[in-house]
Design a protein around this motif. Sequence first.
Motif, PDB file in Angstrom:
ATOM      1  N   TYR A 118       0.954  -1.977  -0.300  1.00 31.09           N
ATOM      2  CA  TYR A 118      -0.252  -0.081  -0.284  1.00 31.09           C
ATOM      3  C   TYR A 118       0.386   1.477   0.021  1.00 31.09           C
ATOM      4  CZ  TYR A 118      -3.408   3.595   1.575  1.00 31.09           C
ATOM      5  OH  TYR A 118      -4.223   4.382   1.861  1.00 31.09           O
ATOM      6  N   ARG A 119       1.771   0.844   1.056  1.00 34.75           N
ATOM      7  CA  ARG A 119       2.661   2.241   1.195  1.00 34.75           C
ATOM      8  C   ARG A 119       3.460   2.672   0.383  1.00 34.75           C
ATOM      9  NH1 ARG A 119       2.863   1.259   6.334  1.00 34.75           N
ATOM     10  NH2 ARG A 119       4.852  -0.197   5.875  1.00 34.75           N
ATOM     11  N   ILE A 126       1.200   4.155  -2.712  1.00 38.36           N
ATOM     12  CA  ILE A 126       0.724   5.814  -2.610  1.00 38.36           C
ATOM     13  C   ILE A 126       2.328   6.570  -2.925  1.00 38.36           C
ATOM     14  CG2 ILE A 126       0.266   7.137  -0.544  1.00 38.36           C
ATOM     15  CD1 ILE A 126      -1.853   5.822  -1.424  1.00 38.36           C
ATOM     16  N   GLY A 153       2.536   7.542  -6.283  1.00 35.99           N
ATOM     17  CA  GLY A 153       1.428   8.268  -7.050  1.00 35.99           C
ATOM     18  C   GLY A 153       0.736   7.587  -8.336  1.00 35.99           C
ATOM     19  N   LEU A 179      -5.244  -1.776  -2.061  1.00 29.14           N
ATOM     20  CA  LEU A 179      -6.024  -0.553  -1.634  1.00 29.14           C
ATOM     21  C   LEU A 179      -6.928  -0.498  -0.526  1.00 29.14           C
ATOM     22  CD1 LEU A 179      -5.607   1.390  -4.701  1.00 29.14           C
ATOM     23  CD2 LEU A 179      -4.267   2.201  -3.034  1.00 29.14           C
ATOM     24  N   ASP A 193      -5.833   9.477   3.645  1.00 29.34           N
ATOM     25  CA  ASP A 193      -5.334   9.172   2.147  1.00 29.34           C
ATOM     26  C   ASP A 193      -6.703   9.283   0.549  1.00 29.34           C
ATOM     27  OD1 ASP A 193      -2.475   8.466   3.832  1.00 29.34           O
ATOM     28  OD2 ASP A 193      -3.030   6.700   3.429  1.00 29.34           O
ATOM     29  N   ALA A 236      -4.866  10.726  -2.454  1.00 29.04           N
ATOM     30  CA  ALA A 236      -3.511  10.020  -2.521  1.00 29.04           C
ATOM     31  C   ALA A 236      -4.225   8.844  -3.278  1.00 29.04           C
ATOM     32  CB  ALA A 236      -2.499   9.991  -1.611  1.00 29.04           C
ATOM     33  N   VAL A 237      -5.297   7.840  -2.532  1.00 29.04           N
ATOM     34  CA  VAL A 237      -5.307   6.708  -3.749  1.00 29.04           C
ATOM     35  C   VAL A 237      -6.548   7.235  -4.599  1.00 29.04           C
ATOM     36  CG1 VAL A 237      -7.174   5.049  -3.006  1.00 29.04           C
ATOM     37  CG2 VAL A 237      -6.093   5.505  -1.219  1.00 29.04           C
ATOM     38  N   VAL A 291      -3.905   7.861  -7.713  1.00 32.01           N
ATOM     39  CA  VAL A 291      -3.708   6.908  -7.615  1.00 32.01           C
ATOM     40  C   VAL A 291      -4.439   5.907  -9.028  1.00 32.01           C
ATOM     41  CG1 VAL A 291      -2.970   4.302  -7.175  1.00 32.01           C
ATOM     42  CG2 VAL A 291      -1.845   6.149  -6.071  1.00 32.01           C
TER      43      VAL A 291
END
Length: 256
Positions: free
Chosen positions: A119-120, A123, A126, A150, A158, A161-162, A165
């Motif tokens: 996940y990180r 993120i 991006g 996700l 987040d 940010a998600v 993505v």
Amino acid sequence: MEDSDVINFSALEKELQSALAADKKYRRENDAKFRAIHQNVGSYEEFRDIVLASHLKPLDKKDKAGAPRKQPWNAIAAGTKQQGSAFCDVIEVSELHPRTAAEFSRDWRRFGGSAPDRYRLLISLGGEGLRRIFSAEIGFGLLGEFLSVLSECLQPGDVTAVVAVLEGMSQTGRFGLNVSFLSQEEWNRCLQLFRRLLGIVGDGIPLTTDEQCTELPGIEGDKVLPKHNETTEWENVEEKLKALMQLYGVQVECLK
């Protein structure tokens, strides 16, 4: 000479071999996709089986039942344990900067058992980074894995940010084809992700935070009242989500 200036040739060789293997796997599975299409397979499961078995080789005339085998039936499965030892070192997401699909596949496999780390990684790259890496297409099966990670690790802070993505992935090559090949489980994860995103925006939870994903979060307690200057931002995110739902084939009725 300082320690930081010393070149670790052993590590470089391992990374090179890993990148070459990832590239070989990509080409092999891509060829299998075209073979499956030309064969007019009857279902997605049949198509998926052909791609997943692309590394297997047919038996040779010299192969006999009961005869000693000089090589394993499934070289890919047999090599998994050996490859695992090469990636046993602790790797920080901040140290990874994949620039190609092969490099990303290598890093993605390193975090095979850790959804939070994966996940990180998504993120940190991006939407723009993922769009650039997968400009041709997202590798077979990866889109479903992305959506699952996700959905599992989404943090309320987040959201933007998600969404970025999801937006970046939707701009990759053959995206519509990748969406159509999602399994039922992956599709359910996709629905869950959009349902949670819309729920977070609707509840007025702050869109940014320094929290990191450690487990599947829950949304409990009283709703957070939005500030006036945040209302427009929430509305913009909601509009983006609705547009993305169309690209991902998610109907509003499915979220109820």
